[in-house]
Design a protein around this motif. Structure first.
Motif, mmCIF file in Angstrom:
data_model
loop_
_atom_site.group_PDB
_atom_site.id
_atom_site.type_symbol
_atom_site.label_atom_id
_atom_site.label_comp_id
_atom_site.label_asym_id
_atom_site.label_seq_id
_atom_site.Cartn_x
_atom_site.Cartn_y
_atom_site.Cartn_z
ATOM 1 N N GLY A 174 0.814 -1.206 0.000
ATOM 2 C CA GLY A 174 0.000 0.000 0.000
ATOM 3 C C GLY A 174 0.848 1.256 0.000
ATOM 4 O O GLY A 174 0.580 2.210 -0.752
ATOM 5 N N THR A 175 1.905 1.265 0.822
ATOM 6 C CA THR A 175 2.820 2.415 0.855
ATOM 7 C C THR A 175 3.481 2.613 -0.501
ATOM 8 O O THR A 175 3.591 3.749 -0.990
ATOM 9 N N SER A 176 3.926 1.516 -1.101
ATOM 10 C CA SER A 176 4.630 1.593 -2.382
ATOM 11 C C SER A 176 3.727 2.118 -3.495
ATOM 12 O O SER A 176 4.157 2.931 -4.322
ATOM 13 N N LEU A 177 2.477 1.668 -3.512
ATOM 14 C CA LEU A 177 1.543 2.140 -4.536
ATOM 15 C C LEU A 177 1.251 3.624 -4.358
ATOM 16 O O LEU A 177 1.145 4.370 -5.339
ATOM 17 N N GLY A 178 1.124 4.061 -3.112
ATOM 18 C CA GLY A 178 0.914 5.483 -2.865
ATOM 19 C C GLY A 178 2.111 6.309 -3.287
ATOM 20 O O GLY A 178 1.968 7.373 -3.910
ATOM 21 N N ALA A 179 3.309 5.819 -2.973
ATOM 22 C CA ALA A 179 4.528 6.529 -3.362
ATOM 23 C C ALA A 179 4.670 6.592 -4.879
ATOM 24 O O ALA A 179 5.220 7.559 -5.424
ATOM 25 N N ALA A 180 4.143 5.572 -5.569
ATOM 26 C CA ALA A 180 4.245 5.534 -7.033
ATOM 27 C C ALA A 180 3.469 6.667 -7.691
ATOM 28 O O ALA A 180 3.689 6.969 -8.871
ATOM 29 N N VAL B 147 -10.207 12.055 -3.690
ATOM 30 C CA VAL B 147 -9.624 10.723 -3.542
ATOM 31 C C VAL B 147 -9.008 10.568 -2.159
ATOM 32 O O VAL B 147 -9.186 9.548 -1.482
ATOM 33 N N GLU B 148 -8.289 11.596 -1.730
ATOM 34 C CA GLU B 148 -7.624 11.543 -0.423
ATOM 35 C C GLU B 148 -8.637 11.424 0.710
ATOM 36 O O GLU B 148 -8.470 10.619 1.640
ATOM 37 N N MET B 149 -9.697 12.209 0.648
ATOM 38 C CA MET B 149 -10.737 12.134 1.682
ATOM 39 C C MET B 149 -11.398 10.766 1.694
ATOM 40 O O MET B 149 -11.641 10.185 2.767
ATOM 41 N N GLY B 150 -11.705 10.251 0.515
ATOM 42 C CA GLY B 150 -12.353 8.955 0.426
ATOM 43 C C GLY B 150 -11.482 7.840 0.978
ATOM 44 O O GLY B 150 -11.962 6.984 1.733
ATOM 45 N N MET B 151 -10.200 7.854 0.642
ATOM 46 C CA MET B 151 -9.299 6.801 1.111
ATOM 47 C C MET B 151 -9.084 6.891 2.618
ATOM 48 O O MET B 151 -9.020 5.870 3.312
ATOM 49 N N ASN B 152 -8.958 8.111 3.140
ATOM 50 C CA ASN B 152 -8.798 8.279 4.588
ATOM 51 C C ASN B 152 -10.037 7.795 5.332
ATOM 52 O O ASN B 152 -9.939 7.109 6.355
ATOM 53 N N GLU C 236 -7.233 -16.613 10.167
ATOM 54 C CA GLU C 236 -6.454 -16.073 9.060
ATOM 55 C C GLU C 236 -7.204 -14.908 8.408
ATOM 56 O O GLU C 236 -6.590 -13.927 7.967
ATOM 57 N N GLY C 237 -8.529 -15.012 8.368
ATOM 58 C CA GLY C 237 -9.322 -13.919 7.813
ATOM 59 C C GLY C 237 -9.132 -12.631 8.585
ATOM 60 O O GLY C 237 -9.096 -11.537 7.995
ATOM 61 N N ASN C 238 -9.009 -12.721 9.921
ATOM 62 C CA ASN C 238 -8.761 -11.536 10.729
ATOM 63 C C ASN C 238 -7.463 -10.850 10.318
ATOM 64 O O ASN C 238 -7.394 -9.623 10.198
ATOM 65 N N THR C 239 -6.419 -11.658 10.144
ATOM 66 C CA THR C 239 -5.110 -11.089 9.815
ATOM 67 C C THR C 239 -5.114 -10.444 8.430
ATOM 68 O O THR C 239 -4.561 -9.360 8.236
ATOM 69 N N VAL C 240 -5.750 -11.115 7.473
ATOM 70 C CA VAL C 240 -5.803 -10.567 6.112
ATOM 71 C C VAL C 240 -6.619 -9.278 6.079
ATOM 72 O O VAL C 240 -6.228 -8.295 5.431
ATOM 73 N N ALA C 241 -7.723 -9.259 6.792
ATOM 74 C CA ALA C 241 -8.570 -8.070 6.824
ATOM 75 C C ALA C 241 -7.827 -6.887 7.440
ATOM 76 O O ALA C 241 -7.894 -5.754 6.938
ATOM 77 N N LEU C 242 -7.104 -7.139 8.533
ATOM 78 C CA LEU C 242 -6.345 -6.069 9.172
ATOM 79 C C LEU C 242 -5.221 -5.569 8.269
ATOM 80 O O LEU C 242 -4.986 -4.363 8.144
ATOM 81 N N ALA C 243 -4.528 -6.499 7.618
ATOM 82 C CA ALA C 243 -3.452 -6.122 6.703
ATOM 83 C C ALA C 243 -3.987 -5.279 5.549
ATOM 84 O O ALA C 243 -3.345 -4.308 5.117
ATOM 85 N N LEU C 244 -5.169 -5.627 5.060
ATOM 86 C CA LEU C 244 -5.789 -4.857 3.987
ATOM 87 C C LEU C 244 -6.101 -3.437 4.448
ATOM 88 O O LEU C 244 -5.857 -2.461 3.725
ATOM 89 N N GLY C 245 -6.631 -3.317 5.671
ATOM 90 C CA GLY C 245 -6.927 -1.993 6.207
ATOM 91 C C GLY C 245 -5.682 -1.143 6.328
ATOM 92 O O GLY C 245 -5.688 0.051 5.991
ATOM 93 N N LEU C 246 -4.587 -1.730 6.794
ATOM 94 C CA LEU C 246 -3.332 -0.993 6.922
ATOM 95 C C LEU C 246 -2.790 -0.601 5.548
ATOM 96 O O LEU C 246 -2.243 0.494 5.382
ATOM 97 N N ALA C 247 -2.942 -1.491 4.574
ATOM 98 C CA ALA C 247 -2.460 -1.189 3.220
ATOM 99 C C ALA C 247 -3.196 0.021 2.642
ATOM 100 O O ALA C 247 -2.584 0.906 2.031
ATOM 101 N N ILE C 248 -4.501 0.061 2.838
ATOM 102 C CA ILE C 248 -5.298 1.190 2.343
ATOM 103 C C ILE C 248 -4.893 2.472 3.066
ATOM 104 O O ILE C 248 -4.749 3.532 2.457
ATOM 105 N N GLN C 249 -4.693 2.369 4.383
ATOM 106 C CA GLN C 249 -4.297 3.531 5.169
ATOM 107 C C GLN C 249 -2.914 4.038 4.756
ATOM 108 O O GLN C 249 -2.628 5.232 4.801
ATOM 109 N N ASN C 250 -2.038 3.117 4.320
ATOM 110 C CA ASN C 250 -0.674 3.492 3.965
ATOM 111 C C ASN C 250 -0.568 4.126 2.583
ATOM 112 O O ASN C 250 0.439 4.768 2.277
#
Length: 259
Positions: free
Chosen positions: A15-21, A34-39, A144-158
């Motif tokens: 997520g960080t890398s895609l944002g930096a791109a 876009v920024e408001m929506g993603m936040n 495992e679903g909990n971990t993937v869901a949390l990782a997805l949330g962090l990726a979007i936030q990043n």
């Protein structure tokens, strides 16, 4: 370490890398809509994840304490909150509005911004590491679903955080590719912190309820301090509110179906 675990741990860095791109085709900052929506979306995801993936499992694992089962959740949550307060005392804030007006300013300002994002990524990586450790320990309240869901949330936030680092650097005169590299580098600490926390938490399973609620304190702090302000703009808009609702309900559904 299993490939699925590695993939989950690396999601926030992606997520960080895609944002930096974004620096490769944008000059100053993302479109405010876009920024408001993603936040807003990331805030909704992270609040829901904090409840279902962190606080509820923390309480469930403390049922042996009877009517005091809430104590580990409360104690850990406040430790996480004070930890983030300490972080914010020693490093600059990373609100998105800091990217405005950066063109022509010295790169030292952008470097400080990168430092702030990098340090803030450490406790977020720790939060993910705690959940992964809980899942690996065979805890029935964490899937495992909990971990993937949390990782997805962090990726979007990043995603916007990666842009917050790379775009001001380019606006201040740094070549695009170099600014992209610094943006990606700011997120590398997150999987490193996740791995370190997995090994630490795995060796201290009895304290897992405290680790989980600590992670919740970190997550909620990030939402209130960094994400919610990013949904506010001089132009009145419901984009952030609606995106929060979508993110929250989506994560709720994922937690109930995958968890």
């Amino acid at each position: 370490m299993d490939i699925s675990i590695i993939r989950t741990i690396m999601m926030p860095l992606l997520g960080t890398s895609l944002g930096a791109a974004g620096v490769m085709f944008l000059h100053d900052r993302m479109d405010w809509r876009v920024e408001m929506g993603m936040n807003g979306f990331a805030a909704g995801v992270m609040v829901a994840a904090s409840i279902w993936s962190l606080l509820i499992p923390s309480i469930d694992q403390s049922r042996s304490l009877g009517q005091w089962a809430f104590v580990p959740a409360v104690v850990g949550f406040w430790i996480g909150t004070f930890f983030m307060l300490f972080i914010d005392r020693i490093v600059p804030h990373i609100h998105g509005e800091q990217t405005e007006g950066m063109q022509g300013k010295h790169l030292n300002h952008s470097t400080m911004l990168m430092l702030a994002v990098t340090i803030h990524n450490i406790p977020e990586g720790m939060a993910l590491g705690v959940v992964v450790a809980g899942w690996l320990s065979g805890n029935v309240t964490i899937s495992e679903g909990n971990t993937v869901a949390l990782a997805l949330g962090l990726a979007i936030q990043n995603f916007p955080e990666g842009a917050i680092v790379s775009l001001p650097m380019h606006a201040a005169g740094m070549p695009r590719k170099k600014a992209l590299g610094y943006g990606i580098l700011s997120g590398v600490v997150e999987p490193v912190a996740s791995v370190a926390t997995i090994f630490l938490a795995s060796s201290m399973i009895p304290l897992l309820p405290y680790f989980l609620s600590f992670a919740a304190g970190v997550m909620i702090y990030v939402v209130v301090e960094e994400l919610i302000p990013g949904t506010i703009n001089d132009v009145h808009s419901n984009i952030g509110v609606l995106a929060f609702a979508v993110g929250f309900t989506l994560m709720m559904v994922l937690e109930m179906t995958l968890g």
